[in-house]
Design a protein around this motif. Structure first.
Motif, PDB file in Angstrom:
ATOM      1  N   TYR A   1     -52.563 -37.278 -39.803  1.00  0.00           N
ATOM      2  CA  TYR A   1     -51.834 -38.484 -40.197  1.00  0.00           C
ATOM      3  C   TYR A   1     -51.038 -39.043 -39.021  1.00  0.00           C
ATOM      4  O   TYR A   1     -51.048 -40.241 -38.749  1.00  0.00           O
ATOM      5  N   GLN A   2     -50.322 -38.167 -38.296  1.00  0.00           N
ATOM      6  CA  GLN A   2     -49.517 -38.627 -37.172  1.00  0.00           C
ATOM      7  C   GLN A   2     -50.386 -39.117 -36.018  1.00  0.00           C
ATOM      8  O   GLN A   2     -50.056 -40.091 -35.340  1.00  0.00           O
ATOM      9  N   ILE A   3     -51.509 -38.435 -35.786  1.00  0.00           N
ATOM     10  CA  ILE A   3     -52.409 -38.872 -34.722  1.00  0.00           C
ATOM     11  C   ILE A   3     -52.983 -40.245 -35.057  1.00  0.00           C
ATOM     12  O   ILE A   3     -53.099 -41.122 -34.189  1.00  0.00           O
ATOM     13  N   ASN A   4     -53.338 -40.453 -36.316  1.00  0.00           N
ATOM     14  CA  ASN A   4     -53.831 -41.761 -36.730  1.00  0.00           C
ATOM     15  C   ASN A   4     -52.780 -42.849 -36.524  1.00  0.00           C
ATOM     16  O   ASN A   4     -53.085 -43.961 -36.101  1.00  0.00           O
ATOM     17  N   LEU A   5     -51.503 -42.511 -36.831  1.00  0.00           N
ATOM     18  CA  LEU A   5     -50.439 -43.485 -36.608  1.00  0.00           C
ATOM     19  C   LEU A   5     -50.288 -43.800 -35.129  1.00  0.00           C
ATOM     20  O   LEU A   5     -50.035 -44.947 -34.744  1.00  0.00           O
ATOM     21  N   LEU A   6     -50.413 -42.784 -34.283  1.00  0.00           N
ATOM     22  CA  LEU A   6     -50.297 -43.007 -32.843  1.00  0.00           C
ATOM     23  C   LEU A   6     -51.416 -43.915 -32.349  1.00  0.00           C
ATOM     24  O   LEU A   6     -51.178 -44.869 -31.593  1.00  0.00           O
ATOM     25  N   ILE A   7     -52.643 -43.627 -32.773  1.00  0.00           N
ATOM     26  CA  ILE A   7     -53.770 -44.475 -32.386  1.00  0.00           C
ATOM     27  C   ILE A   7     -53.530 -45.904 -32.865  1.00  0.00           C
ATOM     28  O   ILE A   7     -53.765 -46.875 -32.138  1.00  0.00           O
ATOM     29  N   GLY A   8     -53.028 -46.019 -34.094  1.00  0.00           N
ATOM     30  CA  GLY A   8     -52.717 -47.349 -34.614  1.00  0.00           C
ATOM     31  C   GLY A   8     -51.649 -48.063 -33.799  1.00  0.00           C
ATOM     32  O   GLY A   8     -51.731 -49.275 -33.558  1.00  0.00           O
ATOM     33  N   THR A   9     -50.623 -47.315 -33.354  1.00  0.00           N
ATOM     34  CA  THR A   9     -49.562 -47.911 -32.542  1.00  0.00           C
ATOM     35  C   THR A   9     -50.108 -48.404 -31.207  1.00  0.00           C
ATOM     36  O   THR A   9     -49.761 -49.499 -30.737  1.00  0.00           O
ATOM     37  N   ILE A  10     -50.965 -47.598 -30.582  1.00  0.00           N
ATOM     38  CA  ILE A  10     -51.562 -47.990 -29.303  1.00  0.00           C
ATOM     39  C   ILE A  10     -52.351 -49.286 -29.462  1.00  0.00           C
ATOM     40  O   ILE A  10     -52.190 -50.235 -28.680  1.00  0.00           O
ATOM     41  N   LEU A  11     -53.190 -49.345 -30.496  1.00  0.00           N
ATOM     42  CA  LEU A  11     -54.007 -50.531 -30.702  1.00  0.00           C
ATOM     43  C   LEU A  11     -53.170 -51.728 -31.156  1.00  0.00           C
ATOM     44  O   LEU A  11     -53.431 -52.864 -30.772  1.00  0.00           O
ATOM     45  N   ALA A  12     -52.134 -51.466 -31.972  1.00  0.00           N
ATOM     46  CA  ALA A  12     -51.289 -52.558 -32.441  1.00  0.00           C
ATOM     47  C   ALA A  12     -50.520 -53.201 -31.298  1.00  0.00           C
ATOM     48  O   ALA A  12     -50.203 -54.404 -31.339  1.00  0.00           O
ATOM     49  N   SER A  13     -50.208 -52.422 -30.253  1.00  0.00           N
ATOM     50  CA  SER A  13     -49.499 -52.995 -29.103  1.00  0.00           C
ATOM     51  C   SER A  13     -50.339 -54.041 -28.385  1.00  0.00           C
ATOM     52  O   SER A  13     -49.815 -54.846 -27.614  1.00  0.00           O
ATOM     53  N   LEU A  14     -51.665 -54.024 -28.640  1.00  0.00           N
ATOM     54  CA  LEU A  14     -52.561 -55.008 -28.029  1.00  0.00           C
ATOM     55  C   LEU A  14     -52.642 -56.284 -28.847  1.00  0.00           C
ATOM     56  O   LEU A  14     -53.219 -57.276 -28.381  1.00  0.00           O
ATOM     57  N   LEU A  15     -52.066 -56.263 -30.054  1.00  0.00           N
ATOM     58  CA  LEU A  15     -52.141 -57.422 -30.936  1.00  0.00           C
ATOM     59  C   LEU A  15     -50.888 -58.286 -30.780  1.00  0.00           C
ATOM     60  O   LEU A  15     -50.215 -58.231 -29.762  1.00  0.00           O
ATOM     61  N   ALA A  16     -50.563 -59.060 -31.798  1.00  0.00           N
ATOM     62  CA  ALA A  16     -49.441 -59.997 -31.740  1.00  0.00           C
ATOM     63  C   ALA A  16     -48.116 -59.270 -31.570  1.00  0.00           C
ATOM     64  O   ALA A  16     -47.958 -58.124 -32.016  1.00  0.00           O
ATOM     65  N   ASP A  17     -47.147 -59.935 -30.937  1.00  0.00           N
ATOM     66  CA  ASP A  17     -45.797 -59.397 -30.832  1.00  0.00           C
ATOM     67  C   ASP A  17     -45.245 -59.221 -32.250  1.00  0.00           C
ATOM     68  O   ASP A  17     -45.205 -60.170 -33.032  1.00  0.00           O
ATOM     69  N   GLY A  18     -44.843 -57.998 -32.586  1.00  0.00           N
ATOM     70  CA  GLY A  18     -44.367 -57.701 -33.935  1.00  0.00           C
ATOM     71  C   GLY A  18     -45.316 -56.842 -34.732  1.00  0.00           C
ATOM     72  O   GLY A  18     -44.931 -56.292 -35.771  1.00  0.00           O
ATOM     73  N   ALA A  19     -46.564 -56.663 -34.257  1.00  0.00           N
ATOM     74  CA  ALA A  19     -47.549 -55.895 -35.019  1.00  0.00           C
ATOM     75  C   ALA A  19     -47.123 -54.435 -35.170  1.00  0.00           C
ATOM     76  O   ALA A  19     -47.309 -53.838 -36.238  1.00  0.00           O
ATOM     77  N   VAL A  20     -46.546 -53.868 -34.114  1.00  0.00           N
ATOM     78  CA  VAL A  20     -46.068 -52.484 -34.200  1.00  0.00           C
ATOM     79  C   VAL A  20     -44.997 -52.368 -35.283  1.00  0.00           C
ATOM     80  O   VAL A  20     -44.975 -51.417 -36.066  1.00  0.00           O
ATOM     81  N   SER A  21     -44.113 -53.351 -35.352  1.00  0.00           N
ATOM     82  CA  SER A  21     -43.033 -53.335 -36.341  1.00  0.00           C
ATOM     83  C   SER A  21     -43.574 -53.518 -37.756  1.00  0.00           C
ATOM     84  O   SER A  21     -43.121 -52.860 -38.689  1.00  0.00           O
TER      85      SER A  21
END
Length: 519
Positions: free
Chosen positions: A243-263
């Motif tokens: 679960y945590q690894i999936n969240l990390l992967i999601g955070t990495i990829l979300a940082s490539l999207l719109a400003d605010g996606a990580v939040s």
């Protein structure tokens, strides 16, 4: 203390922790919104928590608790305490070296874990600075996890379950009291994370001392048992922490999207964490030491009974929670967070992610429970094999789905891959004869599903009828949501009782205070 009462104890304190966590997140959303500072802080906060859940809560506890509980059962408290002291000392040295290394190379780590931040001037530098402040939290909170494993194995669940409340209260105090003195509110929160680690460590150290398990540091020695512990930790790092690894992967990829996606993903995950924490953490925390001691004593029938009751409790509470979050995501996110710097656009984006996360909620809890069946039998190899396949699927799904649905695709990929993980764990356990489904569980599962369907219909109709007071800016919005939630809970409770999905007497028995605080 019985398994169900242990679950109730951990769940009660975890619920209080989640409530204070929501208060914290409401304040953070109001002061930081969803933008550069909030994205930077959430990366800084998630970074030490990722390693804590990988190496401490996930891997370390899964490997440590069966060994410690087995020593308690066969060789007594003193031998178990000496093992815990040696493990404590070795873990502390490893964490000191690891923390110091990451502090030096933090700029490089941020390039790996938040590559998209370079697109916004100053964002990468801010994330690096805040992460350096918060990262020593890993050292203290990992030692807290060891202390928690000791207390849980002895049947003392309350102190460890209450520790996260101290984190939330510390962050609230930091945000309100120190933000005006800092460069940004994110700096105040990062220092609050650091302070919370120290406070939680002192809290658990005192409680271990109270029960005669003072973990004074010893000379670090790689004894046979400590080497065995280390050997078992390595595969569990993946197996217990998908679960945590999936969240990390999601955070990495979300940082490539719109400003605010990580939040957006962070706030949606936080709402999902309420039932996941209250039920998933409570059940898995109570189940591992119980299963370990039952199996060590050769009582397979009692172990099977405990496992069935854990699954029953998990489905009873997570299935309706998942359905509710998928039916009324907008009112939930809007009421909790839409104020100050958190806009209606942020509400819509976060609500969409919440639906995707909630679709996988039952699977997250099932993975926690099913993995314990392997760990209690000291099998740390099979879960990592299954997790490796599931994680690969998660990466592929992330890359595909984010092209279609952006940050929502990232959340959906995490849910789908985790369902695959849960089903694979269940299949292997069934083949080995370690997942017997008793008549009570078999009869109650479809009834829980029907009660959930009835509740969902009522929530959907209620949301339609209360559309105006649930709208943005309406002063009655919190009361309207509270009424909707209470009504849904009431409908589900009555339906579960009438259909035979649960019995009121059993729930009362879980909540009744035990006469002693020991097993």
């Amino acid at each position: 203390m019985s398994l169900l009462r242990s679950i109730a104890t951990v769940g009660g304190y975890t619920l209080l922790s989640r409530v204070t966590g929501f208060i914290r997140d409401i304040l953070v959303a109001g002061m930081l919104g969803a933008g550069t500072v909030s994205d930077a802080f959430f990366v800084a906060f998630r970074f030490p928590n990722l390693f804590r859940r990988l190496f401490a809560e996930g891997a370390f506890q899964a490997a440590f608790v069966p060994l410690f509980a087995g020593l308690l059962e066969t060789e007594g408290r003193e031998e178990a305490r000496m093992f815990a002291r040696r493990a404590f000392s070795v873990l502390a040295v490893i964490l000191l070296v690891f923390t110091a290394t990451l502090e030096v190379f933090m700029p490089l780590a941020m390039v790996v874990f938040a590559p998209g931040f370079d697109a916004v001037p100053g964002k990468m530098e801010l994330a690096t600075e805040l992460t350096r402040i918060a990262f020593p939290y890993l050292l203290f909170i990992s030692l807290v996890s060891l202390q928690s494993g000791v207390l849980n194995s002895l049947g003392y669940f309350a102190a460890a379950a209450a520790a996260p409340i101290l984190l939330n209260l510390t962050l609230i105090a930091a945000l309100i009291g120190f933000s005006p003195m800092m460069e940004t509110p994110g700096h105040a929160l990062a220092w609050g994370v650091f302070a919370a680690g120290v406070i939680q460590f002192a809290w658990l150290f005192w409680h271990c001392r109270r029960v005669g398990m003072t973990l004074w540091p010893a000379v670090p020695r790689l004894t046979a048992r400590v080497r065995l512990l280390g050997k078992r930790i390595v595969p569990v790092v993946l197996g217990g922490s998908l679960y945590q690894i999936n969240l990390l992967i999601g955070t990495i990829l979300a940082s490539l999207l719109a400003d605010g996606a990580v939040s957006w993903l962070y706030y949606a995950d936080r709402v999902t964490q309420l039932p996941l924490g209250v039920v998933g953490v409570a059940v898995s925390t109570a189940l591992l030491p119980a299963l370990s001691r039952r199996l060590k004593a050769g009582d397979g029938e009692a172990a099977a009974h405990d496992q069935n009751r854990a699954l029953e409790v998990a489905v009873l509470f997570t299935l309706p929670a998942a359905a509710a979050l998928m039916v009324i995501p907008g009112p939930v996110i809007g009421t909790l967070f839409e104020r100050g710097a958190f806009s209606a656009v942020d509400t819509a984006a976060t609500a969409a992610a919440l639906v995707a996360f909630a679709s996988g909620l039952p699977s997250y809890v099932l993975v926690k429970i099913l993995a314990q069946a392997f760990f209690a039998r000291e099998d740390t190899v099979m879960p990592v094999r299954i997790a490796a396949v599931a994680m690969g699927a998660n990466i592929v799904l992330n890359v595909i789905l984010m092209q279609v649905w952006g940050h929502v695709g990232i959340a959906l990929a995490a849910s789908l891959s985790n369902w695959g993980n849960a089903l694979a764990l269940a299949w292997v356990l069934r083949r080995r004869g370690h997942l017997p489904v008793d008549p009570r569980l078999r009869a109650r599962l479809p009834r829980i599903g029907l009660a959930t369907a009835l509740m969902s219909a009522v929530l959907w109709g209620g949301a339609w009828a209360l559309a105006d007071p649930l709208g943005a800016g309406d002063p009655w919005r919190p009361l309207a949501l509270a009424g909707l939630v209470i009504g849904g809970i009431a409908v589900y409770g009555v339906a579960a009782q009438v259909l035979g999905a649960a019995r009121l007497g059993e729930v009362k028995g879980m909540l009744r205070r035990p006469r002693a605080n020991a097993p």
